[in-house]
Scaffold this motif. Structure first.
Motif, short mmCIF file in Angstrom:
data_model
loop_
_atom_site.label_atom_id
_atom_site.label_comp_id
_atom_site.label_asym_id
_atom_site.label_seq_id
_atom_site.Cartn_x
_atom_site.Cartn_y
_atom_site.Cartn_z
N GLY A 215 0.83 -1.19 0.00
CA GLY A 215 0.00 0.00 0.00
C GLY A 215 0.87 1.25 0.00
O GLY A 215 2.08 1.22 0.17
N ILE A 216 0.20 2.35 -0.17
CA ILE A 216 0.91 3.63 -0.22
C ILE A 216 0.91 4.21 1.19
O ILE A 216 -0.15 4.37 1.80
N PRO A 217 2.08 4.54 1.71
CA PRO A 217 2.14 5.11 3.06
C PRO A 217 1.41 6.44 3.13
O PRO A 217 1.50 7.28 2.23
N LYS A 218 0.66 6.62 4.20
CA LYS A 218 -0.09 7.85 4.41
C LYS A 218 0.48 8.65 5.59
O LYS A 218 0.40 9.87 5.62
N TYR A 219 1.07 7.92 6.54
CA TYR A 219 1.62 8.56 7.73
C TYR A 219 3.08 8.16 7.90
O TYR A 219 3.49 7.08 7.51
N ALA A 220 3.86 9.07 8.50
CA ALA A 220 5.27 8.78 8.78
C ALA A 220 5.58 9.18 10.21
O ALA A 220 5.04 10.16 10.74
N ASN A 221 6.49 8.44 10.81
CA ASN A 221 6.94 8.72 12.16
C ASN A 221 7.84 9.96 12.09
O ASN A 221 8.85 9.95 11.40
N PRO A 222 7.51 11.05 12.83
CA PRO A 222 8.35 12.25 12.76
C PRO A 222 9.76 12.00 13.31
O PRO A 222 10.72 12.63 12.85
#
Length: 114
Positions: A75-82
Motif C-alpha cells: 500500500g501507499i504510506p499515508k503517515y510517517a513517524n516524525p
C-alpha cells in the motif's frame, strides 16, 4: 433371488472370516472407484455444457480461484513517524506503536500525514 445371487451367496458361505474381510475391502474400493468414475463423467459433461454456453464450470459454480486474486501490496504510506521517517503506515490495519504514542502526546493524525 437370481441364480447368480444364489451362487454368490453359497460361494461366500465357504469363505473364512479373513477372506470375507478382504473381500469386503475389495468391494468398498470397487464402489469408491465406481463413484469416482461416475463423478468424473458427470463433471466432464457439465464442463462441456458450460463451455458450449461460453463459461467455465468454475465461473458458474463460484468455485474459489475463479477470480484472479488481487496481489497484496504494502500500500501507499499515508503517515510517517516524525522521529524516524523510514517508519510509515498506510492507515490500514493495526496502528503502529509510534503512531499511537504520537497521538497520545498531543499530535493529530493530520500532523503525521506525509
Amino acid at each position: 433371488m437370481s441364480n447368480v445371487t444364489n451362487t454368490l451367496a453359497s460361494d461366500l458361505d465357504g469363505l473364512s472370516l479373513a477372506e470375507l474381510k478382504a473381500l469386503e475391502k475389495k468391494i468398498a474400493k470397487a464402489i469408491a472407484s465406481y463413484e469416482d468414475r461416475q463423478r468424473a463423467t458427470a463433471l466432464a459433461a457439465l464442463e462441456m455444457k458450460a463451455k458450449e454456453m461460453g463459461f467455465s464450470l468454475a465461473e458458474l459454480t463460484g468455485v474459489a480461484g475463479v477470480r484472479r486474486a488481487k496481489s497484496k501490496s504494502a500500500g501507499i504510506p499515508k503517515y510517517a513517524n516524525p522521529a524516524d521517517p523510514a517508519q510509515t503506515w498506510t492507515g490500514k490495519g493495526r496502528r503502529p506503536d509510534w503512531f499511537v504514542a504520537a497521538v497520545a502526546s498531543g499530535k493529530s493524525p493530520e500532523d503525521l500525514e506525509i
